[in-house]
Design an enzyme around this catalytic site. Sequence first.
Site, PDB file in Angstrom:
ATOM      1  N   SER A 178     -62.908   1.076  83.047  1.00 15.23           N
ATOM      2  CA  SER A 178     -62.318   2.368  83.365  1.00 15.23           C
ATOM      3  C   SER A 178     -62.897   3.012  84.615  1.00 15.23           C
ATOM      4  O   SER A 178     -62.841   2.453  85.685  1.00 15.23           O
ATOM      5  CB  SER A 178     -62.463   3.279  82.151  1.00 15.23           C
ATOM      6  OG  SER A 178     -61.749   4.448  82.346  1.00 15.23           O
ATOM      7  N   HIS A 179     -63.517   4.167  84.446  1.00 18.63           N
ATOM      8  CA  HIS A 179     -64.020   4.954  85.573  1.00 18.63           C
ATOM      9  C   HIS A 179     -65.450   4.577  85.937  1.00 18.63           C
ATOM     10  O   HIS A 179     -66.026   5.177  86.832  1.00 18.63           O
ATOM     11  CB  HIS A 179     -63.971   6.427  85.179  1.00 18.63           C
ATOM     12  CG  HIS A 179     -64.664   6.651  83.870  1.00 18.63           C
ATOM     13  ND1 HIS A 179     -64.125   6.203  82.682  1.00 18.63           N
ATOM     14  CD2 HIS A 179     -65.862   7.183  83.571  1.00 18.63           C
ATOM     15  CE1 HIS A 179     -64.967   6.479  81.702  1.00 18.63           C
ATOM     16  NE2 HIS A 179     -66.017   7.077  82.199  1.00 18.63           N
ATOM     17  N   ASP A 217     -58.158   6.813  88.088  1.00 18.92           N
ATOM     18  CA  ASP A 217     -59.455   6.137  87.949  1.00 18.92           C
ATOM     19  C   ASP A 217     -59.340   4.627  88.088  1.00 18.92           C
ATOM     20  O   ASP A 217     -58.278   4.100  88.456  1.00 18.92           O
ATOM     21  CB  ASP A 217     -60.087   6.495  86.607  1.00 18.92           C
ATOM     22  CG  ASP A 217     -59.347   5.875  85.442  1.00 18.92           C
ATOM     23  OD1 ASP A 217     -58.127   5.677  85.571  1.00 18.92           O
ATOM     24  OD2 ASP A 217     -59.973   5.587  84.413  1.00 18.92           O
ATOM     25  N   ASP A 229     -58.878   2.042  86.140  1.00 21.09           N
ATOM     26  CA  ASP A 229     -57.783   1.294  85.514  1.00 21.09           C
ATOM     27  C   ASP A 229     -56.488   2.089  85.420  1.00 21.09           C
ATOM     28  O   ASP A 229     -55.532   1.652  84.773  1.00 21.09           O
ATOM     29  CB  ASP A 229     -58.199   0.790  84.123  1.00 21.09           C
ATOM     30  CG  ASP A 229     -58.546   1.918  83.173  1.00 21.09           C
ATOM     31  OD1 ASP A 229     -58.971   2.986  83.647  1.00 21.09           O
ATOM     32  OD2 ASP A 229     -58.382   1.738  81.957  1.00 21.09           O
ATOM     33  N   LYS A 261     -53.165   6.459  77.725  1.00 19.26           N
ATOM     34  CA  LYS A 261     -53.023   7.576  78.637  1.00 19.26           C
ATOM     35  C   LYS A 261     -52.598   7.015  79.990  1.00 19.26           C
ATOM     36  O   LYS A 261     -52.822   5.837  80.269  1.00 19.26           O
ATOM     37  CB  LYS A 261     -54.297   8.390  78.705  1.00 19.26           C
ATOM     38  CG  LYS A 261     -55.544   7.644  79.107  1.00 19.26           C
ATOM     39  CD  LYS A 261     -56.726   8.577  78.945  1.00 19.26           C
ATOM     40  CE  LYS A 261     -57.996   8.001  79.498  1.00 19.26           C
ATOM     41  NZ  LYS A 261     -58.773   7.302  78.465  1.00 19.26           N
ATOM     42  N   ASP A 299     -55.638   5.018  84.018  1.00 18.47           N
ATOM     43  CA  ASP A 299     -55.170   5.810  82.876  1.00 18.47           C
ATOM     44  C   ASP A 299     -55.593   7.276  82.945  1.00 18.47           C
ATOM     45  O   ASP A 299     -55.055   8.113  82.241  1.00 18.47           O
ATOM     46  CB  ASP A 299     -55.570   5.175  81.528  1.00 18.47           C
ATOM     47  CG  ASP A 299     -57.065   4.958  81.383  1.00 18.47           C
ATOM     48  OD1 ASP A 299     -57.816   5.325  82.304  1.00 18.47           O
ATOM     49  OD2 ASP A 299     -57.478   4.418  80.335  1.00 18.47           O
ATOM     50  N   ARG A 300     -56.568   7.589  83.810  1.00 15.56           N
ATOM     51  CA  ARG A 300     -56.985   8.989  83.926  1.00 15.56           C
ATOM     52  C   ARG A 300     -56.310   9.659  85.114  1.00 15.56           C
ATOM     53  O   ARG A 300     -55.844   8.981  86.037  1.00 15.56           O
ATOM     54  CB  ARG A 300     -58.497   9.078  84.132  1.00 15.56           C
ATOM     55  CG  ARG A 300     -59.274   8.557  82.968  1.00 15.56           C
ATOM     56  CD  ARG A 300     -60.755   8.752  83.174  1.00 15.56           C
ATOM     57  NE  ARG A 300     -61.461   8.350  81.972  1.00 15.56           N
ATOM     58  CZ  ARG A 300     -62.600   8.870  81.554  1.00 15.56           C
ATOM     59  NH1 ARG A 300     -63.179   9.812  82.259  1.00 15.56           N
ATOM     60  NH2 ARG A 300     -63.164   8.460  80.452  1.00 15.56           N
TER      61      ARG A 300
HETATM   62  C1  G16 Z   1     -62.056   6.333  76.989  1.00 15.17           C
HETATM   63  C2  G16 Z   1     -61.171   6.650  75.841  1.00 15.17           C
HETATM   64  C3  G16 Z   1     -60.865   8.123  75.807  1.00 15.17           C
HETATM   65  C4  G16 Z   1     -62.140   8.927  75.791  1.00 15.17           C
HETATM   66  C5  G16 Z   1     -63.002   8.525  76.964  1.00 15.17           C
HETATM   67  C6  G16 Z   1     -64.369   9.175  76.912  1.00 15.17           C
HETATM   68  O1  G16 Z   1     -61.396   6.568  78.181  1.00 15.17           O
HETATM   69  O2  G16 Z   1     -59.965   5.939  75.906  1.00 15.17           O
HETATM   70  O3  G16 Z   1     -60.098   8.387  74.684  1.00 15.17           O
HETATM   71  O4  G16 Z   1     -61.861  10.290  75.848  1.00 15.17           O
HETATM   72  O5  G16 Z   1     -63.214   7.133  76.937  1.00 15.17           O
HETATM   73  O6  G16 Z   1     -65.026   8.742  75.770  1.00 15.17           O
HETATM   74  P1  G16 Z   1     -66.536   9.077  75.525  1.00 15.17           P
HETATM   75  O7  G16 Z   1     -66.615  10.585  75.529  1.00 15.17           O
HETATM   76  O8  G16 Z   1     -66.847   8.467  74.204  1.00 15.17           O
HETATM   77  O9  G16 Z   1     -67.328   8.504  76.673  1.00 15.17           O
HETATM   78  P2  G16 Z   1     -61.495   5.559  79.406  1.00 15.17           P
HETATM   79  O10 G16 Z   1     -60.687   6.194  80.502  1.00 15.17           O
HETATM   80  O11 G16 Z   1     -62.972   5.471  79.715  1.00 15.17           O
HETATM   81  O12 G16 Z   1     -60.937   4.275  78.905  1.00 15.17           O
END
Ligand code: G16
Length: 576
Positions: free
Chosen positions: A146-147, A310, A312, A409, A314-315
């Site tokens: 992800s990010h 971000d 991937d 997302k 999704d954000r």
């Molecule tokens: C993932 C999850 C999200 C979550 C985020 C942060 O996002 O898909 O639902 O809100 O992590 O999670 P945490 O607070 O446990 O670090 P992504 O964009 O990182 O895949």
Amino acid sequence: QVWGEPPARHYHALYLALLAARGQKPTSIRKGAMSVVTVATKPFADQKPGTSGLRKKVPVFQQPHYVENFIQSIFDSLEDYAGTSLVVGGDGRYYNREVVQTVIRMAAANGFGRVLVGRGGLLSTPAASCVIRGREAFGGIILSASHNPGGPDGDFGIKYNIGNGGPAPEKITDAIFERTKTISEYRTLDLSNVDLDRLGAIEIGGMAVEVIDPVADYQALMASLFDFTAIRAMFASGFTMRFDAMHAVTGPYARAILEEELGAPAGTVVNGTPLPDFGGHHPDPNLVHAKELYDLMMSDAAPDFGAASDGDGDRNLIIGRGVFVTPSDSLAILAANAHLAPGYRQGLKGIARSMPTSGAADRVAAKLGVACYETPTGWKFFGNLLDAGLATICGEESAGTGSDHVREKDGLWAVLLWLNVLAARKQPVLEIVREHWATYGRNYYSRHDYEEVDAKAANGLMDHLRARLDSLPGTRLPAGTVQAADDFAYSDPVDGSVSANQGLRVLFTDGSRIVLRISGTGTAGATLRLYLERYEPDPARHGQDTQAALADLVETADRLAELKARTGRQAPTVIT
Ligand code: G16
């Protein structure tokens, strides 16, 4: 079939028919033509999937058998997938291509009928969800952290998505973890790499590998949801925008849709080429890592609209000229205005938000007369609500917004819905935000992250506060009087499953909140997240600085949780 493709199960039927015409059985092909290798292995103790799949540093994934163990554990936790399709792709970060090849070989050796892979091994997370759904695949493997930063010393991740296109629910991720503890062998093919850069299908070991355009399916879906004619007209009349793809996966998507299809001038998309190390940056679209965009949007040279996505895809980050829209506000504003886009003209069935996300969306749901669901952090918890038709739009404070069009997302979707709203309302972002607050009140909101805290200290802090929760109601603190305090537990209204220990909440009589939880996506030590929220109904008081408006909640949180003393930090690492 929307996509002009035979659905996966039909494909398999055709494949079987073809074999039958040749007088062959699939098993004979498997055993004869391919050299399946069974490799002995030993379990790794650290393969527990977190909030969103398995995320670790690249060198951890590079250990011999580490990736293979996890992939085999995924396959061993699934049933009845023989001959079906698997979607594979990732955000293009360092190690993406290697792992795509591993997944392809292991999918063939384990009996999948077809792998659909994005060209270059690329698929944004929402695009992967779109392809799984649109092409009726059995599931998908998404490679992303992800990010989180990429590169040889950066992070990598592997996530399994089920046939609805969404992240595997806890029942499956728990089964995968159990399997990783006992695995003793995995199956793969003795085969060289397939060419990921040429579109089209080839066959390996009796399994088809189809390299697909990573953008096309997703672009068609977006065109079906939004008023592209109105957005095109808005750009043609001089509307200006900057989209920062952060050298991550959305570059090709944003260029194809914003610049080529919607006519935004060339150069609207910046940092549009996906790079394995994201150009050395942190592909996290927040005010720290997308500071250049933020500074531009606050300057006299600001375009009408700014956005970023971000690693991937999704954000999302949404910034109007002179105004940052918090993810929680963005969710509420999009929900209130979604009917302006053709795909949502029928109205919303419901809204869902993660527990730490502000209550701004709840007020919109109340006005629309639809339900608002409060789920634990993690997009996987929205899947059942969306599948059951209980919610249409979902969102999280962590820069995630999406709808029932896919089961992830979706960063670019949020940007396009904003553009559709702007084209329909013909007002600047700032005006839309202010009008929204005037109608619903303003939820001042911020998240303070304490990154890479010693895990023992973080757990000790949580245990200490948890033990005090029952004694808090009625207590008067600088932020007000405590109404209730608990450790959030969620009972899924669709399948009845219960998820406990999802974050500590201290709720005040005026609707303000403090929430504390440990991140499930960090890869070093523990990341403590402190979420702060205060509701302000009076429009005359909507112009305050966010941190100033939340100062007494910050002080109260420190008093309750002993944040400074226990973390040894005087201030958070990141404030968003
Ligand atoms: C993932 C999850 C999200 C979550 C985020 C942060 O996002 O898909 O639902 O809100 O992590 O999670 P945490 O607070 O446990 O670090 P992504 O964009 O990182 O895949």
